[in-house]
Design an enzyme around this catalytic site. Structure first.
Site, mmCIF file in Angstrom:
data_model
loop_
_atom_site.group_PDB
_atom_site.id
_atom_site.type_symbol
_atom_site.label_atom_id
_atom_site.label_comp_id
_atom_site.label_asym_id
_atom_site.label_seq_id
_atom_site.Cartn_x
_atom_site.Cartn_y
_atom_site.Cartn_z
ATOM 1 N N GLU A 62 0.815 -1.219 0.000
ATOM 2 C CA GLU A 62 0.000 0.000 0.000
ATOM 3 C C GLU A 62 0.852 1.273 0.000
ATOM 4 O O GLU A 62 0.456 2.305 0.545
ATOM 5 C CB GLU A 62 -0.960 0.006 1.192
ATOM 6 C CG GLU A 62 -1.953 -1.147 1.170
ATOM 7 C CD GLU A 62 -2.917 -1.144 2.341
ATOM 8 O OE1 GLU A 62 -2.912 -0.171 3.123
ATOM 9 O OE2 GLU A 62 -3.682 -2.110 2.483
ATOM 10 N N GLU A 120 -5.294 -8.318 -0.053
ATOM 11 C CA GLU A 120 -6.127 -8.049 1.116
ATOM 12 C C GLU A 120 -7.525 -7.736 0.617
ATOM 13 O O GLU A 120 -7.697 -7.071 -0.410
ATOM 14 C CB GLU A 120 -5.612 -6.856 1.935
ATOM 15 C CG GLU A 120 -4.320 -7.077 2.674
ATOM 16 C CD GLU A 120 -3.897 -5.846 3.489
ATOM 17 O OE1 GLU A 120 -4.795 -5.056 3.885
ATOM 18 O OE2 GLU A 120 -2.693 -5.672 3.711
#
Length: 656
Positions: free
Chosen positions: A497, A589
């Protein structure tokens, strides 16, 4: 880990309400018939009628008119009249709902409204026109309206032309349900009267076509504008604080369609929320000062009328148009089985070969934390194929504060029991931890919790900061070597991320993140000789991609709204395009798990999903228990008991 902002916007009430409205629409193919009719009915052809009726005489296109005589009025000031306003001698009409008053806030009544009940045979997108009365030389007036209790927009009524006092104006496009609908007008500003409302089918585009944003329905703070340059058509939809843009599309047949979005976004990367016939997804809009196109992925359309709605996310951007075209049969994946590390271990090559073999045919199930994987087993009877866990508490700056971890031991045991292992690293900053309330030492992977400047460290290899980076990588290398010694390959996903910039390794932008990733690859591969790693990159942005030579799998983290089991096809296609179809694509995720049937219908060939921990899997809201049972018992979903027993040793999976 989901950033708090990613959770917040999914709760926006207006998005939920508007999505519910679209789901409730009875969208049926009969609306397509309207496409072949002439949809223009001139004022002089209009016949004022009682409670809504169709006008379809003499071959004219059907429209529905509701007279002021049938309006329902309530509140302060509003009334029905058939005489001119004081001082006017020009009005000769049959009557109007009068908004010729000044509201008295001490009246004890709410401000006046007029509701017109409009009955239409078919749900869909309609043009809304008003017949209105404004006395001569009094200027423009403002009114606002709701459709079926949902705020639509405020509109301006311009003075009638040529000295007249009555006019008809196309004021908006609205979504109507089949049957009775309520269009309610509030006073706004100025004195005026409404003689009637008229609705008629909006013209629907042909298949494989371009739809301009200005032809859609806008709500809230979204507006049609023309101030910038480079757009197509006669304008664009400017997205600001709240609201939506809804477009209608007439599909020749049901099936998958490619969606392209024309847009501009000069300030920073944004996201928009898209709802197609009630199914929601998220689209990334990279920064661009000029108008360009971005893929919206594949969408499933019904035969006949469909609605495509864009809802505001944080920030401002412009949507110019969309393009739709039928999807051609997908090409077979052609991905090599060789890991990017030419010295990969036998076990790593075998696992990589297996991943390539199943890619596009089935999806591997995954779960973060062993405790939640066990909970999945208890609830569904199946273990996930992949255990995801974290190197977080092996970070030296956490160990210095007393942190300990047994995650490596758990993962090695998982592999011995026949499962696949993947690791992320919430890398606590090497130094500069604030360690104050709200920014405690254990939150040191967040940008806001540390002063550590990764760009400075990379620009100064002689600095303490750079040496601490190497120290931390070396500490994690010692843990990864335990897997190599146990003959266990690892799907390794560092610097996740990064483009969000909420973690310190992404805070200084893409160049420093890519440089750090390459330093880590070189240090682990060539200095520590770790040959048991399958390298997973975690971003869909081309600007952040470190290169094909150091990436085996590309991935993204997606947290859809609770119980939204859409296949996230837009993100999948974005990753495929990023690597030109040459790499495996995984969902590293997720909150809600994509429905297996939709994943196949959309050809969203995610290699794996990996549901995040805690509420995302256990509370029954993000993933209902019925959904989890369906997923883990689907023939399309691979669970741990379905992995081959020789997963890490079979030479048949290796590249020749």
């Amino acid at each position: 880990m989901p950033d708090p902002w990613k959770r917040r916007f999914f709760g926006i009430l207006s998005f939920v309400l508007l999505s519910f409205l679209l789901v409730s629409l009875d969208l049926i193919p009969s609306l397509a018939k309207a496409e072949s009719t002439n949809l223009v009915t001139h004022v002089e052809d209009k016949t004022t009628m009682g409670a809504s009726e169709d006008l379809s005489t003499n071959g004219k296109s059907p429209s529905t008119v509701v007279s002021s005589k049938d309006a329902i009025i309530q509140g302060y000031g509003v009334e029905k009249r058939d005489t001119p306003y004081t001082g006017d001698t020009l009005y000769k009409g049959d009557g109007y709902v009068s908004f010729f008053y000044d509201y008295d806030p001490n009246s004890g009544k709410s401000d006046g409204t007029a509701t017109f009940k409009v009955n239409v045979p078919t749900a869909g997108l309609y043009k809304l026109s008003l017949g209105y009365y404004i006395p001569a030389n009094t200027g423009s007036k403002d009114t606002s309206f709701e459709v079926n209790g949902t705020m639509a927009e405020s509109i301006t009524l311009v003075p009638p032309p040529g000295g007249a006092v009555v006019n008809e104006k196309l004021v908006s496009k609205i979504m109507l349900n089949a049957g009775t609908n309520e269009v309610t007008f509030s006073r706004g500003w100025g004195y005026y009267g409404i003689e009637y409302v008229k609705v008629e089918f909006a013209s629907l585009p042909a298949t494989n076509s371009k739809i301009e944003a200005e032809d859609g329905v806008i709500t809230g703070e979204v507006s049609t504008e023309t101030a910038s340059t480079g757009y197509s058509g006669t304008g664009y939809a400017a997205f600001k604080g709240t609201g939506s843009l809804t477009l209608a599309y007439n599909a020749a047949s049901s099936g998958l369609y490619n969606l392209a979005i024309g847009y501009s976004n000069p300030n920073s990367d944004k996201k928009t929320h898209m709802v197609v016939n009630g199914q929601a997804s998220e689209i990334s809009l990279p920064t661009t000062a000029s108008y360009t196109e971005v893929s919206g992925g594949k969408i499933m359309l019904n035969s006949g009328n469909n609605t495509i709605q864009f809802n505001v996310d944080l920030g401002q951007y412009h949507i110019d148009y969309i393009k739709l075209s039928a999807v051609l049969p997908p090409k077979l994946h052609q991905i090599g089985k060789k890991p990017v590390n030419p010295n990969a271990t036998v076990e790593t090559k075998a696992l990589m070969g297996y991943l390539v073999d199943v890619y596009g045919d089935k999806i591997l199930s995954g779960q973060h934390t062993l405790e939640d994987a066990q909970w999945i087993k208890d609830q569904t009877g199946k273990y996930p194929a992949i255990l995801s866990t974290d190197m977080m508490d092996y970070s030296p700056s956490r160990v210095e504060h007393g942190a300990t971890s047994t995650e490596v031991d758990k993962a090695i045991q998982w592999a011995k029991e026949g499962g696949i292992v993947t690791f992320v690293w919430h890398w606590n900053a090497p130094k500069g931890l604030h360690d104050i309330p709200g920014k405690e030492w254990y939150r040191g992977f967040y940008t806001e919790a540390t002063t550590f400047d990764v760009q400075y460290a990379l620009n100064h290899p002689e600095s303490e900061e750079y040496q601490l980076i190497l120290r931390d990588i070396d500490a994690i290398a010692a843990q990864l070597k335990r897997f190599q010694d146990a003959h266990v390959p690892v799907l390794w996903r560092p610097l996740h991320e990064a483009e969000g910039k909420w973690f310190w390794w992404g805070a200084q932008g893409p160049d420093s993140a890519k440089q750090l990733y390459r330093i880590m690859y070189d240090r682990l591969t060539h200095y520590h000789h770790l040959n048991n790693l399958i390298w997973v990159w975690n971003s869909e942005s081309p600007e952040w991609y470190p290169g094909d030579d150091v990436v085996d799998i590309v991935s993204v983290d997606i947290y859809n709204p609770a119980a939204n089991y859409n296949p996230s096809i837009g993100k999948y296609d974005s990753l495929v395009n990023l690597v030109q179809g040459k790499k495996l694509v995984g969902l590293s995720e997720n909150g809600p798990i994509g429905d297996p049937e939709l994943l196949q219908a959309y050809s969203a060939h995610w290699l794996f999903f990996t549901t995040w921990t805690g509420d995302f899997v256990r509370n029954g809201q993000y993933n209902s228990l019925d959904h989890l049972i369906k997923v883990f018992n689907s023939d399309y979903v691979i669970t741990r008991d379905e992995l081959p027993q020789d997963l890490f040793t079979s030479s048949k999976n290796e590249a020749e």
